[in-house]
Design an enzyme around this catalytic site. Structure first.
Site, PDB file in Angstrom:
ATOM      1  N   ASP A  45      15.913  46.439   8.034  1.00 45.15           N
ATOM      2  CA  ASP A  45      15.292  47.639   8.565  1.00 45.15           C
ATOM      3  C   ASP A  45      15.706  47.699  10.041  1.00 45.15           C
ATOM      4  O   ASP A  45      16.137  46.685  10.604  1.00 45.15           O
ATOM      5  CB  ASP A  45      13.773  47.476   8.404  1.00 45.15           C
ATOM      6  CG  ASP A  45      12.999  48.568   9.086  1.00 45.15           C
ATOM      7  OD1 ASP A  45      13.242  49.741   8.782  1.00 45.15           O
ATOM      8  OD2 ASP A  45      12.150  48.254   9.935  1.00 45.15           O
ATOM      9  N   LEU A  46      15.608  48.868  10.661  1.00 48.57           N
ATOM     10  CA  LEU A  46      16.025  48.961  12.073  1.00 48.57           C
ATOM     11  C   LEU A  46      14.839  48.848  13.029  1.00 48.57           C
ATOM     12  O   LEU A  46      14.681  47.835  13.728  1.00 48.57           O
ATOM     13  CB  LEU A  46      16.758  50.288  12.311  1.00 48.57           C
ATOM     14  CG  LEU A  46      17.211  50.535  13.747  1.00 48.57           C
ATOM     15  CD1 LEU A  46      18.306  49.563  14.173  1.00 48.57           C
ATOM     16  CD2 LEU A  46      17.718  51.972  13.909  1.00 48.57           C
ATOM     17  N   ASP A  47      13.998  49.899  13.041  1.00 46.52           N
ATOM     18  CA  ASP A  47      12.898  49.943  14.002  1.00 46.52           C
ATOM     19  C   ASP A  47      11.883  48.844  13.697  1.00 46.52           C
ATOM     20  O   ASP A  47      11.275  48.832  12.628  1.00 46.52           O
ATOM     21  CB  ASP A  47      12.193  51.309  13.929  1.00 46.52           C
ATOM     22  CG  ASP A  47      13.090  52.436  14.424  1.00 46.52           C
ATOM     23  OD1 ASP A  47      14.036  52.148  15.177  1.00 46.52           O
ATOM     24  OD2 ASP A  47      12.834  53.588  14.073  1.00 46.52           O
ATOM     25  N   LYS A  98      10.158  55.244   2.103  1.00 47.68           N
ATOM     26  CA  LYS A  98       9.460  54.017   1.743  1.00 47.68           C
ATOM     27  C   LYS A  98       7.978  54.381   1.584  1.00 47.68           C
ATOM     28  O   LYS A  98       7.516  55.221   2.349  1.00 47.68           O
ATOM     29  CB  LYS A  98       9.612  52.981   2.873  1.00 47.68           C
ATOM     30  CG  LYS A  98      11.064  52.614   3.192  1.00 47.68           C
ATOM     31  CD  LYS A  98      11.136  51.839   4.506  1.00 47.68           C
ATOM     32  CE  LYS A  98      12.583  51.671   4.946  1.00 47.68           C
ATOM     33  NZ  LYS A  98      12.735  51.074   6.273  1.00 47.68           N
ATOM     34  N   GLU A 120      11.885  43.410   6.728  1.00 48.80           N
ATOM     35  CA  GLU A 120      11.083  44.610   7.017  1.00 48.80           C
ATOM     36  C   GLU A 120       9.871  44.301   7.900  1.00 48.80           C
ATOM     37  O   GLU A 120       9.251  43.260   7.743  1.00 48.80           O
ATOM     38  CB  GLU A 120      10.528  45.170   5.696  1.00 48.80           C
ATOM     39  CG  GLU A 120      11.116  46.461   5.252  1.00 48.80           C
ATOM     40  CD  GLU A 120      10.839  47.663   6.138  1.00 48.80           C
ATOM     41  OE1 GLU A 120       9.940  47.626   7.002  1.00 48.80           O
ATOM     42  OE2 GLU A 120      11.544  48.664   5.957  1.00 48.80           O
ATOM     43  N   ASP A 121       9.544  45.234   8.787  1.00 49.44           N
ATOM     44  CA  ASP A 121       8.365  45.035   9.646  1.00 49.44           C
ATOM     45  C   ASP A 121       7.175  45.895   9.228  1.00 49.44           C
ATOM     46  O   ASP A 121       6.087  45.740   9.779  1.00 49.44           O
ATOM     47  CB  ASP A 121       8.693  45.379  11.113  1.00 49.44           C
ATOM     48  CG  ASP A 121       8.841  46.876  11.315  1.00 49.44           C
ATOM     49  OD1 ASP A 121       9.593  47.500  10.535  1.00 49.44           O
ATOM     50  OD2 ASP A 121       8.195  47.419  12.223  1.00 49.44           O
ATOM     51  N   SER A 137      17.286  51.853   6.747  1.00 54.50           N
ATOM     52  CA  SER A 137      16.312  52.418   7.694  1.00 54.50           C
ATOM     53  C   SER A 137      15.970  53.859   7.358  1.00 54.50           C
ATOM     54  O   SER A 137      16.816  54.596   6.844  1.00 54.50           O
ATOM     55  CB  SER A 137      16.914  52.358   9.107  1.00 54.50           C
ATOM     56  OG  SER A 137      16.199  53.187   9.998  1.00 54.50           O
ATOM     57  N   ALA A 138      14.734  54.250   7.683  1.00 52.36           N
ATOM     58  CA  ALA A 138      14.323  55.642   7.476  1.00 52.36           C
ATOM     59  C   ALA A 138      14.853  56.555   8.578  1.00 52.36           C
ATOM     60  O   ALA A 138      14.815  57.774   8.461  1.00 52.36           O
ATOM     61  CB  ALA A 138      12.794  55.719   7.456  1.00 52.36           C
ATOM     62  N   THR A 147      11.906  50.233  18.742  1.00 58.18           N
ATOM     63  CA  THR A 147      11.940  51.648  19.129  1.00 58.18           C
ATOM     64  C   THR A 147      10.591  52.318  18.890  1.00 58.18           C
ATOM     65  O   THR A 147      10.413  53.478  19.272  1.00 58.18           O
ATOM     66  CB  THR A 147      13.032  52.407  18.341  1.00 58.18           C
ATOM     67  OG1 THR A 147      13.082  51.851  17.041  1.00 58.18           O
ATOM     68  CG2 THR A 147      14.381  52.291  19.002  1.00 58.18           C
ATOM     69  N   LYS A 184       5.003  53.518  11.189  1.00 59.36           N
ATOM     70  CA  LYS A 184       6.173  52.639  11.084  1.00 59.36           C
ATOM     71  C   LYS A 184       6.822  52.753   9.707  1.00 59.36           C
ATOM     72  O   LYS A 184       6.155  52.605   8.685  1.00 59.36           O
ATOM     73  CB  LYS A 184       5.776  51.190  11.376  1.00 59.36           C
ATOM     74  CG  LYS A 184       5.480  51.002  12.846  1.00 59.36           C
ATOM     75  CD  LYS A 184       5.274  49.549  13.206  1.00 59.36           C
ATOM     76  CE  LYS A 184       5.144  49.419  14.712  1.00 59.36           C
ATOM     77  NZ  LYS A 184       4.762  48.073  15.121  1.00 59.36           N
TER      78      LYS A 184
HETATM   79  P1  B16 Z   1      13.913  59.292  13.077  1.00 61.90           P
HETATM   80  P2  B16 Z   1      12.787  52.202  10.228  1.00 61.90           P
HETATM   81  C1  B16 Z   1      11.667  54.533  10.989  1.00 61.90           C
HETATM   82  O1  B16 Z   1      12.669  53.554  11.117  1.00 61.90           O
HETATM   83  C2  B16 Z   1      10.584  54.366  12.047  1.00 61.90           C
HETATM   84  O2  B16 Z   1       9.875  53.156  11.851  1.00 61.90           O
HETATM   85  C3  B16 Z   1       9.621  55.517  11.975  1.00 61.90           C
HETATM   86  O3  B16 Z   1       8.618  55.394  12.965  1.00 61.90           O
HETATM   87  C4  B16 Z   1      10.406  56.833  12.165  1.00 61.90           C
HETATM   88  O4  B16 Z   1       9.547  57.952  12.050  1.00 61.90           O
HETATM   89  C5  B16 Z   1      11.493  56.907  11.103  1.00 61.90           C
HETATM   90  O5  B16 Z   1      12.339  55.774  11.217  1.00 61.90           O
HETATM   91  C6  B16 Z   1      12.347  58.142  11.250  1.00 61.90           C
HETATM   92  O6  B16 Z   1      13.056  58.081  12.457  1.00 61.90           O
HETATM   93  O7  B16 Z   1      12.936  60.297  13.598  1.00 61.90           O
HETATM   94  O8  B16 Z   1      14.723  58.591  14.142  1.00 61.90           O
HETATM   95  O9  B16 Z   1      14.759  59.828  11.964  1.00 61.90           O
HETATM   96  O10 B16 Z   1      11.612  51.355  10.598  1.00 61.90           O
HETATM   97  O11 B16 Z   1      12.814  52.622   8.765  1.00 61.90           O
HETATM   98  O12 B16 Z   1      14.095  51.642  10.710  1.00 61.90           O
HETATM   99 MG    MG Z   2      10.644  49.371  10.661  1.00 61.37          MG
END
Ligand code: B16
Ligand code: MG
Length: 225
Positions: free
Chosen positions: A10-12, A146, A170-171, A115-116, A18, A46
């Site tokens: 996962d990224l964030d 997710k 994953e966090d 990542s989302a 972030t 998240k």
């Molecule tokens: P964006 P992850 C997610 O990333 C974030 O945790 C979540 O807070 C955010 O709304 C989502 O990405 C979408 O991000 O607005 O940059 O497309 O944790 O799945 O890496």
């Molecule tokens: Mg995350």
């Protein structure tokens, strides 16, 4: 334990923090709409997609907006978010992550992003990790959020591996749920109380190496069917 072919990150919250930038931008939007929300509420965002995050925030603020306003508000938030991540650099890579990923490359384990975020490629580029990734699956390539396992299943498929031959890091609670549903070895990164469903939980990558993760997963999850 089965032979592991890939690690899916996962990224964030796993590679970079972030969440603080997302929070700042969402809070600014909420404030402009006349309400506030807490850092505790932010935890619930998240791993949640941009549009679903906006819908939750509007719900918390008791706001209803016209359908066409949704995209405008989401775009506004993203513009603010992009402003604050323009200057990100490798200092923002969470402790131990770079070392851990470099070790995977040496062992010829595939490195995949799940990542989302629709900004994932930009962020990986800013922090200098983009060249280490074999495959990126992000919010631009998925249709289901997710806890649906789509993002991780697409990652495994892209490198031709079965979920039982991949480890997901994953966090977020929803991310852990997604990985388990998809049949992956699942490592929670963060606090045990939020991520207890994961096969194992590590506080961060700082004091752990890949072989220790494998050992711990072998004892906790054995061989995945
Ligand atoms: P964006 P992850 C997610 O990333 C974030 O945790 C979540 O807070 C955010 O709304 C989502 O990405 C979408 O991000 O607005 O940059 O497309 O944790 O799945 O890496
Ligand atoms: Mg995350």
């Amino acid at each position: 334990m089965n032979k592991i072919k890939a690690c899916i990150f996962d990224l964030d919250g796993v590679i970079v923090d972030t969440a603080k930038y997302h929070f700042k931008a969402w809070r600014r939007l909420a404030n402009e709409l006349g309400f506030d929300f807490s850092e505790e509420d932010n935890e619930k965002l998240k791993g949640v997609s941009r549009i679903e995050s906006l819908q939750l925030i509007l719900e918390w603020g008791g706001k209803t907006v016209e359908e066409e306003q949704i995209m405008v508000l989401a775009q506004q938030k993203n513009d603010w978010y992009l402003e604050s991540i323009q200057q990100m650099n490798s200092d923002e890579i969470l402790p131990g992550v770079h070392r851990f990923i470099k070790h995977l490359k040496k062992k010829q384990i595939k490195v995949v992003l799940g990542s989302a975020s629709k900004n994932a490629e930009f962020i990986l580029g800013r922090i200098g990790l983009l060249p280490l990734f074999d495959v990126l699956i992000d919010g631009n390539k998925t249709t289901k959020s997710k806890p649906d396992p789509e993002v991780f299943l697409k990652g495994a498929e892209a490198i031709g591996a079965l979920p039982k031959h991949c480890i997901v890091f994953e966090d977020a609670e929803k991310g852990v749920e997604a990985a388990l549903k998809g049949g992956f070895y699942t490592v929670g990164v963060g606090h045990h109380d939020v991520l207890e469903e994961a096969h194992i939980v590590i506080p961060s990558f700082e004091y752990i190496d890949y072989e220790e993760v494998l050992d711990a997963l072998g004892s906790a999850a054995g061989s995945l069917k």
